[in-house]
Design a protein around this motif. Structure first.
Motif, PDB file in Angstrom:
ATOM      1  N   UNK A  10      -5.532  33.844  41.380  1.00 42.38           N
ATOM      2  CA  UNK A  10      -6.330  35.069  41.396  1.00 42.38           C
ATOM      3  C   UNK A  10      -6.654  35.503  42.813  1.00 42.38           C
ATOM      4  N   UNK A  11      -6.656  34.541  43.767  1.00 41.65           N
ATOM      5  CA  UNK A  11      -6.949  34.890  45.157  1.00 41.65           C
ATOM      6  C   UNK A  11      -5.870  35.793  45.736  1.00 41.65           C
ATOM      7  N   UNK A  12      -4.631  35.656  45.282  1.00 39.51           N
ATOM      8  CA  UNK A  12      -3.569  36.558  45.740  1.00 39.51           C
ATOM      9  C   UNK A  12      -3.846  37.994  45.312  1.00 39.51           C
ATOM     10  N   UNK A  13      -4.364  38.158  44.089  1.00 32.29           N
ATOM     11  CA  UNK A  13      -4.709  39.505  43.626  1.00 32.29           C
ATOM     12  C   UNK A  13      -5.885  40.078  44.402  1.00 32.29           C
ATOM     13  N   UNK A  14      -6.881  39.231  44.710  1.00 34.92           N
ATOM     14  CA  UNK A  14      -8.012  39.711  45.507  1.00 34.92           C
ATOM     15  C   UNK A  14      -7.566  40.144  46.897  1.00 34.92           C
ATOM     16  N   UNK A  15      -6.647  39.375  47.514  1.00 37.38           N
ATOM     17  CA  UNK A  15      -6.154  39.756  48.830  1.00 37.38           C
ATOM     18  C   UNK A  15      -5.391  41.075  48.766  1.00 37.38           C
ATOM     19  N   UNK A  16      -4.634  41.283  47.695  1.00 35.81           N
ATOM     20  CA  UNK A  16      -3.899  42.543  47.564  1.00 35.81           C
ATOM     21  C   UNK A  16      -4.846  43.714  47.345  1.00 35.81           C
ATOM     22  N   UNK A  17      -5.911  43.510  46.572  1.00 36.51           N
ATOM     23  CA  UNK A  17      -6.884  44.576  46.343  1.00 36.51           C
ATOM     24  C   UNK A  17      -7.623  44.946  47.622  1.00 36.51           C
ATOM     25  N   UNK A  18      -7.846  43.975  48.493  1.00 37.77           N
ATOM     26  CA  UNK A  18      -8.535  44.240  49.752  1.00 37.77           C
ATOM     27  C   UNK A  18      -7.572  44.581  50.890  1.00 37.77           C
ATOM     28  N   UNK A  19      -6.300  44.776  50.571  1.00 35.05           N
ATOM     29  CA  UNK A  19      -5.285  45.159  51.561  1.00 35.05           C
ATOM     30  C   UNK A  19      -5.170  44.104  52.675  1.00 35.05           C
ATOM     31  N   UNK A  20      -5.186  42.822  52.281  1.00 39.38           N
ATOM     32  CA  UNK A  20      -5.083  41.715  53.225  1.00 39.38           C
ATOM     33  C   UNK A  20      -3.809  40.923  52.942  1.00 39.38           C
ATOM     34  N   UNK A  21      -3.175  40.476  53.998  1.00 41.00           N
ATOM     35  CA  UNK A  21      -1.979  39.645  53.847  1.00 41.00           C
ATOM     36  C   UNK A  21      -2.223  38.194  54.252  1.00 41.00           C
ATOM     37  N   UNK A  22      -3.474  37.826  54.532  1.00 39.18           N
ATOM     38  CA  UNK A  22      -3.852  36.443  54.802  1.00 39.18           C
ATOM     39  C   UNK A  22      -5.148  36.150  54.052  1.00 39.18           C
ATOM     40  N   UNK A  23      -5.361  34.865  53.742  1.00 39.00           N
ATOM     41  CA  UNK A  23      -6.549  34.480  52.999  1.00 39.00           C
ATOM     42  C   UNK A  23      -7.056  33.138  53.516  1.00 39.00           C
TER      43      UNK A  23
END
Length: 303
Positions: A75-88
């Motif tokens: 789910x963290x990958x989806x959160x990063x995509x929603x926030x327009x981030x390519x690193x987490x």
């Protein structure tokens, strides 16, 4: 392999767009790194302060609310995509005393899991340095990061996470501190130092006279003052995918904190068992010789 495949597709799409435009302009490499920083539920006060300090150090970072650690980490990958981030950067707390750090290049990987130890935040009194909020920093890596393949992967992940792009919106056009990553005892030691000039006026005068970056007679060389935060990162595993996938590296020397606590409790229990056995052996020995009367016994000597 999925990461290599996606990177090849992106390069092919970029070359195709340049060919369709019909222009021979050089391709400009743009650093569009954005980092999503978020903790899990159950973090303590010190852990929360550490997360806030890391978020302050990164002008290109975006902080999100707490995430339930028991849920699926994909789910963290989806959160990063929603926030327009390519690193987490995900700080995972366990048992309200153990802290783990996930570094992931979303959504394709690779990713690394590390244990965070020896945490010291910016608010502690021993950290006397200070720097401009939002300023950029210099990354300094130990020579040991080029010694092994897994250290090279770790160096690239840390560079992607902590390197502030020049075009970041909240970044100030100043460089006044250094982030250092050193390897000692197969652990990554993180430190943050402020670049402090004792006599900036003499330095500016020497530059104005045409002496370049050399310092004048009355000036002193810049020094480093620690700001914080500081922490020690113990690598556990490196995965090919984002927050999972095939294991690229597994640290054979890593021992989980739960196993260490169990060993300490087992050691204390063994010490108690030894004391009880010694007391029991002494009692049995006294009972064995209690009824015997030798030649030097009290009844025969003073009869």
């Amino acid at each position: 392999m999925s990461t290599v495949y996606n990177a090849a597709l992106q390069r092919g799409a970029t070359k195709k767009r340049a060919a369709d435009d019909g222009e021979d302009r050089p391709l400009v490499q743009r650093n569009k790194q954005r980092v999503l920083v978020l903790p899990s539920r159950g973090v303590t006060t010190r852990m929360r302060h550490l997360v806030n300090d890391v978020e302050v150090l990164l002008p290109h970072a975006k902080k999100d609310s707490k995430v339930d650690s028991k849920s699926d980490m994909s789910m963290l990958n989806e959160l990063a995509e929603l926030n327009n981030c390519n690193n987490c950067m995900y700080f995972e707390a366990r048992r309200h005393e153990d802290l783990y750090l996930w570094l992931s290049k979303t959504p394709n990987g690779p990713s690394a899991k590390m244990q965070v130890q020896n945490i010291h935040t910016m608010d502690e009194l021993k950290m006397t340095g200070n720097c401009l909020k939002g300023s950029r920093h210099i990354l300094s890596f130990d020579a040991g990061f080029d010694a092994a393949p897994h250290w090279r992967v770790m160096k690239e992940l840390l560079t992607q996470m902590f390197a502030v792009p020049r075009t970041a919106r909240r970044a100030k056009p100043f460089i006044d501190h250094i982030l250092t990553f050193s390897i000692l005892d197969n652990k990554v030691w993180f430190r943050n130092y402020q670049i402090l000039e004792k006599d900036p006026g003499a330095t500016a005068a020497s530059v104005a006279k045409g002496e370049g970056k050399t310092y004048g007679k009355g000036s002193q060389e810049p020094t480093l003052v620690e700001i914080g935060p500081r922490m020690v990162l113990t690598p556990i595993r490196i995965f090919e995918g984002s927050f999972g996938g095939p294991t690229l590296f597994d640290n054979p020397e890593y021992i989980s904190p739960t196993a260490l606590r169990q060993a300490m409790r087992r050691k204390k229990g063994q010490e108690y068992t030894n004391r009880v056995e010694q007391s029991e052996n002494l009692r049995v020995k006294r009972d064995k010789y209690k009824g015997r009367e030798g030649e030097l016994s009290r009844s025969k000597v003073f009869s």
